[in-house]
Design a protein around this motif. Structure first.
Motif, short mmCIF file in Angstrom:
data_model
loop_
_atom_site.label_atom_id
_atom_site.label_comp_id
_atom_site.label_asym_id
_atom_site.label_seq_id
_atom_site.Cartn_x
_atom_site.Cartn_y
_atom_site.Cartn_z
N TRP A 151 0.77 -1.09 -0.01
CA TRP A 151 -0.46 -0.47 -0.34
C TRP A 151 1.12 1.53 0.08
O TRP A 151 0.58 2.15 -0.88
CB TRP A 151 -1.32 0.28 1.35
N PHE A 152 1.50 1.27 0.37
CA PHE A 152 3.09 2.72 0.45
C PHE A 152 3.68 2.59 -1.02
O PHE A 152 3.26 3.78 -0.95
CB PHE A 152 3.96 2.23 2.20
N ASP A 153 3.91 1.88 -1.48
CA ASP A 153 4.55 1.86 -2.45
C ASP A 153 3.33 2.43 -3.45
O ASP A 153 3.89 3.07 -4.62
CB ASP A 153 5.08 0.30 -2.60
N GLU A 154 2.67 1.99 -3.66
CA GLU A 154 1.44 2.16 -4.75
C GLU A 154 0.60 3.00 -4.29
O GLU A 154 1.18 4.29 -5.23
CB GLU A 154 0.03 1.25 -4.48
N GLY A 155 0.67 3.82 -2.74
CA GLY A 155 0.38 5.55 -2.79
C GLY A 155 1.19 6.00 -2.92
O GLY A 155 0.62 7.02 -3.47
N LEU A 156 2.21 6.13 -2.56
CA LEU A 156 3.46 7.03 -2.92
C LEU A 156 3.47 7.05 -4.75
O LEU A 156 3.48 8.38 -5.06
CB LEU A 156 4.93 6.35 -2.61
N ALA A 157 3.62 6.51 -4.95
CA ALA A 157 3.12 6.42 -6.98
C ALA A 157 2.46 7.19 -7.74
O ALA A 157 2.34 7.95 -7.93
CB ALA A 157 2.92 4.85 -7.65
N VAL A 158 1.63 7.31 -7.01
CA VAL A 158 0.15 7.45 -6.62
C VAL A 158 0.68 9.61 -6.35
O VAL A 158 0.14 10.09 -7.94
CB VAL A 158 -1.67 7.35 -6.59
#
Length: 240
Positions: A151-158
């Motif tokens: 979730w952190f990796d994807e949220g950061l990419a957003v």
């Protein structure tokens, strides 16, 4: 007579090694075509359009220029957020479904391949999507490959890509479109299942990352987190 086996080995050993190399390369091509395509884009019908940017061979000017423009805009987003990039991933951009299937792509718009590169499908030739995948690569490089919750990796990419499907504009007092309402998926499998069932999982993850970063000074907090992870800290300790 005694030296015959030795002489024979001089021929046998290189032959065995060559056979193992060929077998290994074949396995990579068959099982992981995306890895093989990153290593040899030309082998998959791609050609260099810019340094580390590849598109299909003999593209007309319009799609060729679009790939160049999109990747330049995406790289600017990375620099604006992280500062000078520490990664230089290879970008493979396809403007046809056949091209994307050939290099190992699936139904996704784009995908990052470890910290080595990324692939963009026809609908992924977009600055926001390209920046999203570039963020995965850049953060992994900065964090030394340390594991973080999905979730952190994807949220950061957003957050880095400025994807306004899931976050409000950067000048909003609170950028969250959907606040987290419980634990977020930590593993890739759980993430894929949750995001497939509800696309707003991206919005919840982006909200969580944005609020955490803002409470600690913004993008600088992300780089500091990456440094702590690269130094060996666990994600839990590094985010305290």
């Amino acid at each position: 007579m005694a030296d015959r086996p030795v002489r024979r080995l001089r021929f046998v050993v290189p032959a065995v090694l060559l056979a193992l190399i060929v077998i290994g390369a074949t396995v990579v091509v068959v099982r992981w075509p995306s890895v093989a395509a990153l290593a040899c884009p030309e082998c998959y019908g791609l050609q260099a359009l810019q340094p580390e940017v590849y598109g299909e061979r003999d593209l007309p000017p319009e799609p060729r220029d679009k790939i160049i423009r999109v990747t330049a805009e995406a790289r600017t987003k990375i620099t604006d957020f992280y500062g000078t990039p520490v990664s230089r991933p290879r970008i493979l951009a396809c403007t046809s479904a056949d091209c994307y299937r050939r290099i190992g792509g699936g139904p996704e718009a784009g995908v990052a391949i470890m910290n080595r590169g990324l692939m963009l499908s026809p609908r992924g030739v977009d600055a926001v999507i390209a920046a999203h995948e570039l963020s995965h690569v850049e953060f992994r490089q900065r964090a030394g490959g340390a594991a973080v919750p999905q979730w952190f990796d994807e949220g950061l990419a957003v957050l880095v890509s400025g994807d306004e499907r899931y976050l409000k504009p950067a000048d909003a007092a609170d950028r969250c479109r959907v606040a987290p309402d419980g634990p977020l998926p930590e593993t890739l499998g759980d993430w894929l299942a949750a995001a497939s069932a509800d696309e707003q999982t991206y919005a919840r993850a982006a909200c969580a990352v944005d609020r955490w970063a803002r409470s600690r000074g913004g993008p600088a907090a992300i780089n500091a987190l990456a440094d702590r992870l690269a130094a060996g800290a666990s994600f839990r300790d590094a985010t305290r």
